[in-house]
Each structure stands twice: as structure tokens, then as C-alpha cells.
Design a protein around this motif. Structure first.
Motif, PDB file in Angstrom:
ATOM      1  N   PHE A 154       7.469   8.814 -15.001  1.00  0.00           N
ATOM      2  CA  PHE A 154       8.474   8.964 -13.956  1.00  0.00           C
ATOM      3  C   PHE A 154       8.120   8.097 -12.746  1.00  0.00           C
ATOM      4  O   PHE A 154       8.996   7.487 -12.118  1.00  0.00           O
ATOM      5  N   ALA A 155       6.833   8.075 -12.395  1.00  0.00           N
ATOM      6  CA  ALA A 155       6.401   7.310 -11.231  1.00  0.00           C
ATOM      7  C   ALA A 155       6.636   5.816 -11.422  1.00  0.00           C
ATOM      8  O   ALA A 155       7.174   5.131 -10.540  1.00  0.00           O
ATOM      9  N   VAL A 156       6.229   5.296 -12.571  1.00  0.00           N
ATOM     10  CA  VAL A 156       6.412   3.855 -12.848  1.00  0.00           C
ATOM     11  C   VAL A 156       7.901   3.517 -12.879  1.00  0.00           C
ATOM     12  O   VAL A 156       8.326   2.471 -12.369  1.00  0.00           O
ATOM     13  N   ALA A 157       8.710   4.390 -13.463  1.00  0.00           N
ATOM     14  CA  ALA A 157      10.149   4.140 -13.516  1.00  0.00           C
ATOM     15  C   ALA A 157      10.761   4.121 -12.117  1.00  0.00           C
ATOM     16  O   ALA A 157      11.636   3.285 -11.821  1.00  0.00           O
ATOM     17  N   SER A 158      10.313   4.999 -11.234  1.00  0.00           N
ATOM     18  CA  SER A 158      10.824   5.017  -9.854  1.00  0.00           C
ATOM     19  C   SER A 158      10.485   3.741  -9.117  1.00  0.00           C
ATOM     20  O   SER A 158      11.331   3.154  -8.434  1.00  0.00           O
ATOM     21  N   ILE A 174       0.834  -1.201   0.000  1.00  0.00           N
ATOM     22  CA  ILE A 174       0.000   0.000   0.000  1.00  0.00           C
ATOM     23  C   ILE A 174       0.872   1.256   0.000  1.00  0.00           C
ATOM     24  O   ILE A 174       0.574   2.246  -0.688  1.00  0.00           O
ATOM     25  N   ALA A 175       1.971   1.219   0.770  1.00  0.00           N
ATOM     26  CA  ALA A 175       2.882   2.366   0.796  1.00  0.00           C
ATOM     27  C   ALA A 175       3.457   2.645  -0.583  1.00  0.00           C
ATOM     28  O   ALA A 175       3.543   3.799  -1.019  1.00  0.00           O
ATOM     29  N   VAL A 176       3.838   1.590  -1.296  1.00  0.00           N
ATOM     30  CA  VAL A 176       4.395   1.768  -2.645  1.00  0.00           C
ATOM     31  C   VAL A 176       3.340   2.328  -3.589  1.00  0.00           C
ATOM     32  O   VAL A 176       3.614   3.219  -4.407  1.00  0.00           O
ATOM     33  N   LEU A 177       2.095   1.822  -3.483  1.00  0.00           N
ATOM     34  CA  LEU A 177       1.027   2.305  -4.355  1.00  0.00           C
ATOM     35  C   LEU A 177       0.707   3.776  -4.081  1.00  0.00           C
ATOM     36  O   LEU A 177       0.486   4.559  -5.015  1.00  0.00           O
ATOM     37  N   VAL A 178       0.680   4.152  -2.809  1.00  0.00           N
ATOM     38  CA  VAL A 178       0.404   5.555  -2.481  1.00  0.00           C
ATOM     39  C   VAL A 178       1.549   6.446  -2.958  1.00  0.00           C
ATOM     40  O   VAL A 178       1.327   7.554  -3.472  1.00  0.00           O
ATOM     41  N   GLN A 179       2.780   5.977  -2.788  1.00  0.00           N
ATOM     42  CA  GLN A 179       3.912   6.727  -3.321  1.00  0.00           C
ATOM     43  C   GLN A 179       3.809   6.876  -4.838  1.00  0.00           C
ATOM     44  O   GLN A 179       4.093   7.939  -5.389  1.00  0.00           O
ATOM     45  N   LEU A 180       3.386   5.801  -5.494  1.00  0.00           N
ATOM     46  CA  LEU A 180       3.212   5.842  -6.945  1.00  0.00           C
ATOM     47  C   LEU A 180       2.181   6.905  -7.330  1.00  0.00           C
ATOM     48  O   LEU A 180       2.395   7.694  -8.256  1.00  0.00           O
ATOM     49  N   ALA A 181       1.055   6.923  -6.594  1.00  0.00           N
ATOM     50  CA  ALA A 181       0.018   7.915  -6.884  1.00  0.00           C
ATOM     51  C   ALA A 181       0.541   9.331  -6.647  1.00  0.00           C
ATOM     52  O   ALA A 181       0.273  10.248  -7.435  1.00  0.00           O
ATOM     53  N   TYR A 182       1.296   9.531  -5.580  1.00  0.00           N
ATOM     54  CA  TYR A 182       1.851  10.858  -5.296  1.00  0.00           C
ATOM     55  C   TYR A 182       2.802  11.296  -6.410  1.00  0.00           C
ATOM     56  O   TYR A 182       2.760  12.456  -6.865  1.00  0.00           O
ATOM     57  N   LEU A 183       3.649  10.379  -6.863  1.00  0.00           N
ATOM     58  CA  LEU A 183       4.605  10.729  -7.910  1.00  0.00           C
ATOM     59  C   LEU A 183       3.895  11.009  -9.233  1.00  0.00           C
ATOM     60  O   LEU A 183       4.348  11.844 -10.020  1.00  0.00           O
ATOM     61  N   VAL A 184       2.804  10.294  -9.488  1.00  0.00           N
ATOM     62  CA  VAL A 184       2.020  10.572 -10.702  1.00  0.00           C
ATOM     63  C   VAL A 184       1.464  11.991 -10.652  1.00  0.00           C
ATOM     64  O   VAL A 184       1.475  12.724 -11.645  1.00  0.00           O
TER      65      VAL A 184
END
Length: 784
Positions: free
Chosen positions: A618-622, A601-611
Motif C-alpha cells: 500500500f505504501a509503495v503504491a501511494s 526525506i518527507a516522502v521517505l518518512v511518509q513511506l515508512a509511516y504507511l508501511v
């Protein structure tokens, strides 16, 4: 000195003063490895609804873990022993007897309709035990209970209408308005809330002061509260589930204890404490001293490195780092966080990583100084803070998101790591943006510092930047080649996991716990050395009780146990085995599952924030670079045959945070440059961004590596695997943030039709204004 600088200086002084007071007046809570604690052995017993087998004992263990967390005892160790025993080890418990009482309660909570006053026909023993009466009350079926209420009057109760399993949350609070004192507020799950409304609605159909208008709340066969339904509640209307309070003349401690028992849930099985004793620390004094020396040497080397690179401003940053260490340590002590040796090592490592924000600022100030030779040192430093703010904010916000979710969704050591991580991030930002800024701004106002470039450290571009300017390497010309290299590294790591397997430690697999009595006393450190020489290097040795030695190890057959006993006999003479138990994993299935869910969940929320903050590419690459780092680290430990245990888990979580932080810094620069050069190919812009951030990447990485190298070489066996995991992780993370994340983003951008990011207008600049300057490979285009 400007007003803003004065405010920062005063705020820094106030926070440092409070931190010093906390450090001098409060003692830290130390973990089992540093101080020892209390060990309790619980015996699970059969109940009316469950048999004390392995599965039900594991469920009981998880409920106990939640209770212990609610007690404020961080970093406990809970393991199943055999089929029906649970070993609980609590570090630094102030009142072991009180903890034992709370842990051992069954906490069977239930809600009953009151059918009327009791008949007194029951045997006293039956009343005390809470057994039911055969008498019928008010025409009922007679299948309820007769129990004394808070005043000792017997009440006839109907069958259970609602159990404690329906309670979603329970909190203790002081009700000053109603004069009820300390109460426990309940929040029910949806279906249970409807049952509560129905139960109180039926009770409201009886006259005021009639016993049948009461609802009995029973905990462990004892009525703890039997409140009347308010006269304002109509018949068959009932109370909403969100306005329920348990009253009963509770003290503050009683209310908190009741709330944590209800929230933690009822034990699936009743338990009995069959043994309680004090255990010594799992690490010897020599190992602790060696680790402390390594930490000090590593931190000093990092401070010296930063001073050499940035001269006076580097020395001021080192002072700010020392302040960071004091502030974060005081916060850990004030919050009662349990400090373990890996936790302290991670805390020291955070000092090395906290330099990152200062490095970002100083490198941006160097760029500004080089691009505008006429600019003053003070204005260059201000521009450096302004230019680095976006990268500092985004990288720290993503880390705080992860820390918060690990705390709220994780349990046990994962929750503790979330607290430590959040404290470190907040203290780091305060250190860099308040303390370091105040110190450097005061220094920058000095004419002596401004005039002598060899002193201030910001007037020269630095060797790394000079070399890159001269060479101008085109790293992003063929991004797919770098992705092939990364893919090959991942394949090698996966091959190691498949071929060699992952050597899971006793926390994941369980093992054997054996206690011995020796004819002559044996120091724990000598016992550890003897076992290591005999091939039991992973064995955990502590004192137990009056001079006994407790050895916890992984899978151990009888021949291995004989060899272990013989090794101890060489030091302690005649050695007698007094306990021998098979133990389950302390990081059980539910704890591991919760940790994985929290991390996902932390990774998914980080992904959403980076998007939101950047672009989906950029988010998917990170996130892809993060997965790359995790797989390679696990694969490296598989190839090396190193143990994957709780210490490795802490290192892995640290590497994940470092990987995301590094990628965010690089992509922040890509976004900035691309917005200013929208017509340039993204590969050209990305290459320039990478080259501009390389000095920061190198200097930050070196700061952390000094500490890790000291821990690995001088910290002894207790920290060798921890330091090795972080050394591998940081090296791989540094590589992937540049040569995996950026190439992956470029490949994704080729298939994306999204326009380049919009350029943000600089503050105070009028539209139509143009500024021209010479083009430099490392020129970020920033103008003031």
C-alpha cells in the motif's frame, strides 16, 4: 446533552473567542505582492581569502537568507545582480534600519587563548582595527591580536584556535540561576568540540585570576566575552563542548541577535549597503480585489454544495468550515506568518479541502444508517465518527509529517509552506472533530431532526451511492489495464517535458531588473496593462522610490528592453532608464537543492509511516501515485507553455499533500474490509472499498473544484496559473488514488506472500459472537 458534547462545545467556544480577539487586535503581516516592503542593494567586496565573484556572492546570498529567516522575516526575495551585488527585498519590516545592520554584519566569530595583558605599544588605530602587534607577550611568537576586553583593558591574544564555522547551534537564553542575565549557549560540531575542550584545558593550567586563564571570544575583531575558566576545571581537562555560554551583559535583543548571527554563519564576503528604498506591492488593488471576490464566491459555492448534499448537517459543517477559516487565520496572524496572494488562495482552498473530514464522517454515518434501519440518527452519527477516525488520523498524520520536515529541512518559501500546511491541518481536525461534532450531536438529539429524513441529510444514501449499489461496477477486475492507462499518461507528460521543455520563471532562471523614470506619473495598474498588451504579460511591475517604476522580467535582450520602454512611454510620456541590471534566480541552486532534499526525506518518512500503519504494498503504491501526479502536472504545464515559478511550486506541494491524503483514505477502507474478509480475494475487497469511498471522493473533490474554478475564472491573471495547476493536480490526484494506487497495490500483492491484515476485535464484543446480515456491494461489514 452528554458530558463529552458539553466539553466539545465549551472548548470550541473558547478557541473561537480567542481567535476573534486575535483577529480584531492583531494585524496580518503581508507579503511583497500585497503590501510591498523594503529593497536593499548590497555590494559584496573582496576579502583577504575570497574574491567577490559570482560563486562567492551566491554563497553570501545563502548566508543572508538564513539570517533573514532567523529575523522572522518570512517570504523575502533575494537575487544576485551581476557578479557582486545582492538585491534583498523584505516584506512588512518594522525596523528596516535594524534589519540592515544585522544583515550587513560579517559575523566573523573566533575563539582565542589569552596570552596576557596587552602592552599598549600598538597604535590606537591598529587597536581599533584589531591588527596584530609585533611585541611578544609571555614568550609567544607575536602573531596574535591585541584587543580591548569588555572593560577596555588590552589583552594579548594568540592565533585563532577555533572559528565560528565549528559552531553547530547557538541559542539565546536567560540564566536566572547563575545571575548571568541573557547569555548565548553554543553547541559545537564534533571536531570543534574537541578543540574547545583542549583550548579551555590549556587555559585551566594557569592560576585563578590570571588573564591567561581566560578565553577570548571575538566577533568581528571585537572581544564580546572573555570568561575565566571555572576553578573547578582541572589542567588539561577542559570544558565539554555542550556546556559553553557566552556572557557579556547582553540585553534580550542583543543576545538573540548574536545567536542568529552565529547560527547563520559568517559572510564569505564583507558587504556594504549601497542603496535602500521602499517598493510598492507587485500586485495592483484591482487584482487583489478580484482575487478576494473569487475566493468568497468559491467558498460560498462550496458551503452551498455541502448544504445541498447533506441538508441540515451539511449546513452545520459549513458553519464549522467558517470557524476553521477564522481559527487558521488567527493562528497565521498570531505566529507572524507572512501572507501572500498565493498563500491566501491556498488558505481558501484549504477551506474546501477541510470539508473532507466532515464528508468522511457523514458518508460513514449514511452507511451505518442504511445497514441498520432501526438505529437512531444519533447512534449512526457516533458510529460515523468512530469509523472515520482511522482514515482522518492517518491522512492528517502523513500530511503533518511532510509539513514538519518541509519546515525543519527547507528554507525560504518552502519553510513558509510547511508552517501554513501544518496550521491548516491542525485547524481542520479541530473544526471537524470538535466544532462540527458538537454541532451535529446537538442537532441529532432533536426528535424533529431525527424524524424528518429530508432535513437531516444522513438518512438517505445519496445519489452516487444509490447508483453504485445498483450497478456494482467491477473496477478492479483488470488492474493492469488501469496501470497501462496511467503509464500512457505519464509517457505523454514526459514527452511534453522533453519536446516542449519546462518554461521556468524568473525565480528559477534569473532575468533583468530595469527601473524607469517617466515625465508624468503612471499608475502601476496601467503600466501592467500596457506591458501585457505589448507582450510582456509575465513582467512584474512595482513602484520604486519617488515615482519610479521597477520592472522585473525574465530573459530580455536589448530589442525587448526598447519595446518595453516604448510601451511605458505611451502611458508616461518621456521615459528614462535609471537602472538596468541582470539578476540571478531568487530560488537559487542551494534553495532548490534544500527543497528537493526536504521533499525527498518527507516522502521517505511518509513511506515508512504507511508501511508501519498499512502494508509495504500500500505504501509503495501511494508513493507511486504521488510521483505519477507530479510528473503529469509538470508535463501538462510543459505542453501548455505555462510558466513554472514560485507560485507553481506552492501548487505542486499542495497537490502532493492532496494525493497522499486521498490514497490513505482509500487504503484505510481496503485494510478495514480485508481484515473482516480474510478469505476473499484482495481484488474483490479492493473493489468494494473503492466503491464505498467514491461518494466521499466525489463530494470532497467537488468542494475544492468550486473554489478553484472561481479563482481561475474570476481571480484574474495573478492567480490563473495557480488555480490551473491545482485544477489539474486535484483531478489527476483523484483519478490516481483510485485507478493508479489501488491497481498498483493489487499487482504488488500478487507477488507478496504476506498474510491479510489481522482483524481488530470491536470494543465490547466477545469472542465467538457472530452477526449475519444481507450482503450489499457497498456493505463494509461494520457491526455494532
Amino acid at each position: 446533552m452528554t458530558r463529552a458534547t458539553t466539553v466539545r462545545a465549551v472548548l470550541a467556544a473558547a478557541v473561537l473567542l480567542v481567535s476573534v480577539l486575535i483577529t480584531l487586535t492583531m494585524s496580518p503581516r503581508l507579503g511583497l505582492d500585497l503590501q510591498g516592503g523594503t529593497r536593499m542593494v548590497l555590494q559584496a567586496k573582496d576579502s583577504d581569502t575570497a574574491k567577490a565573484d559570482r560563486e562567492s556572492t551566491d554563497r553570501t546570498l545563502e548566508v543572508l537568507r538564513q539570517r533573514i529567516d532567523s529575523l522572522g522575516v518570512a517570504e523575502p526575495t533575494l537575487t544576485r545582480s551581476g557578479e557582486d551585488r545582492i538585491i534583498v527585498e523584505l516584506p512588512d519590516v518594522q525596523d528596516p534600519r535594524k534589519a540592515a545592520e544585522v544583515i550587513g554584519k560579517t559575523a566573523q566569530l573566533s575563539f582565542h587563548a589569552v596570552q596576557g595583558p596587552g602592552t599598549q605599544k600598538n597604535d590606537k588605530a591598529d587597536d581599533k582595527a584589531g591588527t596584530g602587534s609585533d611585541d611578544k607577550a609571555d614568550g609567544t611568537t607575536g602573531d596574535g591580536l591585541t584587543l580591548p576586553d569588555e572593560q577596555g583593558r588590552p589583552l594579548a591574544l594568540g592565533p585563532t584556535r577555533l572559528s565560528g564555522a565549528g559552531v553547530k547551534d547557538a541559542t539565546a537564553a536567560f540564566d536566572a540561576q547563575q545571575g548571568a542575565g541573557w547569555t548565548v549557549s553554543l553547541d559545537f560540531h564534533k571536531k570543534a568540540g574537541r578543540d574547545w575542550t583542549r583550548l579551555t584545558g590549556e587555559a585551566a593550567c594557569h592560576p585563578v585570576q590570571d588573564d591567561r586563564r581566560r578565553v577570548a571570544i571575538v566577533l568581528d575583531q571585537q572581544i564580546i566575552s572573555s570568561p575565566q575558566v571555572s576553578p573547578s576545571v582541572g589542567c588539561n581537562v577542559g570544558l565539554p563542548s555542550g556546556s559553553t555560554q557566552i556572557t557579556g551583559s547582553f540585553s534580550a535583543d542583543e543576545a538573540r541577535e548574536l545567536s542568529l548571527l552565529i547560527k547563520g554563519g559568517a559572510l564569505p564576503l564583507p558587504v556594504e549597503i549601497v542603496e535602500q528604498r521602499t517598493v510598492g506591492p507587485t500586485l495592483g488593488a484591482a487584482a487583489i480585489d478580484a482575487s478576494a471576490r473569487a475566493a468568497l464566491i468559491g467558498a460560498a459555492a462550496t458551503a452551498l454544495f455541502i448544504t445541498i448534499i447533506y441538508r441540515l448537517f451539511g449546513a452545520l459543517a459549513a458553519v464549522a468550515l467558517a470557524a476553521y477559516g477564522l481559527i487558521s487565520y488567527a493562528a497565521l496572524v498570531a505566529l507572524g506568518v507572512t501572507l501572500t496572494l498565493p498563500g491566501l488562495a491556498g488558505f481558501v482552498l484549504a477551506i474546501g479541502m477541510a470539508v473532507d473530514a466532515n464528508v468522511l464522517v457523514f458518508e460513514r454515518a449514511r452507511e451505518e444508517y442504511a445497514q441498520h434501519p432501526g438505529r437512531t440518527l444519533r447512534s449512526s452519527l457516533t458510529a460515523g465518527f468512530r469509523g472515520a477516525w482511522s482514515a482522518v488520523a492517518d491522512s492528517n498524520v502523513t500530511t503533518l509529517i511532510a509539513a514538519g520536515l518541509l519546515f525543519f529541512l527547507g528554507s525560504g518559501p518552502v519553510k513558509g509552506f510547511g508552517v501554513t500546511l501544518a496550521i491548516g491541518v491542525l485547524a481542520s481536525m479541530f473544526s471537524a472533530l470538535v466544532i462540527a461534532r458538537a454541532l451535529t450531536e446537538i442537532a441529532a438529539r432533536s426528535r424533529f431532526v431525527s424524524d424528518y429524513r429530508g432535513i437531516n441529510g444522513l438518512a438517505s444514501p445519496g445519489r452516487v451511492r444509490t447508483w453504485l449499489t445498483r450497478r456494482d461496477p467491477q473496477l478492479m477486475r483488470f488492474p493492469r489495464r488501469w496501470l497501462l492507462v496511467s503509464t500512457a499518461l505519464v509517457a505523454v507528460a514526459v514527452l511534453g517535458i522533453v519536446v516542449r521543455g519546462v518554461n521556468l520563471g524568473v525565480e528559477f532562471t534569473g532575468g533583468r531588473l530595469v527601473e524607469y523614470s517617466t515625465s508624468r506619473p503612471v499608475e502601476v495598474e496601467r503600466a501592467r496593462t500596457a506591458l501585457a498588451d505589448a507582450g510582456f504579460g509575465d513582467a512584474e511591475v512595482t513602484t520604486a522610490g519617488a515615482g519610479d517604476l521597477s520592472v522585473r522580467t525574465g530573459k530580455l535582450d536589448n530589442d525587448g528592453e526598447h519595446a518595453l520602454r516604448a510601451a511605458l512611454a505611451k502611458e508616461g510620456g518621456e521615459t528614462t532608464k535609471v537602472r538596468d541590471e541582470l539578476i540571478g534566480p531568487s530560488l537559487g541552486d542551494e534553495l532548490r537543492r534544500n527543497a528537493l532534499i526536504a521533499l525527498a526525506i518527507a516522502v521517505l518518512v511518509q513511506l515508512a509511516y504507511l508501511v508501519i500503519r498499512f502494508r509495504w504494498t500500500f505504501a509503495v503504491a501511494s508513493v507511486g501515485a504521488l510521483v505519477h501526479d507530479v510528473i503529469i502536472l509538470v508535463g501538462a504545464f510543459a505542453w501548455l507553455g505555462r510558466t513554472v515559478d514560485g507560485i507553481f511550486l506552492a501548487a505542486l506541494l499542495t497537490v502532493i499533500g492532496y494525493s497522499v491524503n486521498d490514497s490513505v483514505v482509500v487504503f484505510d477502507r481496503v485494510r478495514e474490509l480485508w481484515a473482516k474478509a480474510r478469505r476473499e480475494p484482495i481484488a474483490t475487497v479492493a473493489n468494494r472499498a473503492v466503491l464505498q469511498t467514491v461518494p466521499r471522493t466525489v463530494n470532497t473533490g467537488m468542494g475544492a473544484l468550486f473554489i478553484l474554478a472561481a479563482l481561475a475564472v474570476l481571480g484574474g491573471d495573478s492567480l490563473a496559473d495557480f488555480a490551473l495547476a491545482l485544477l489539474i493536480g486535484i483531478c489527476v490526484g483523484t483519478y490516481s488514488s483510485v485507478l493508479t494506487a489501488v491497481p498498483a497495490a493489487l499487482v504488488l500483492e500478487q507477488s507478496s506472500k504476506a498474510p491479510p491484515p489481522a482483524r481488530k476485535r470491536a470494543p465490547g464484543r466477545r469472542s465467538g459472537t457472530r452477526t449475519t446480515a444481507r450482503r450489499d456491494p457497498l456493505d463494509n461489514g461494520a457491526r455494532v
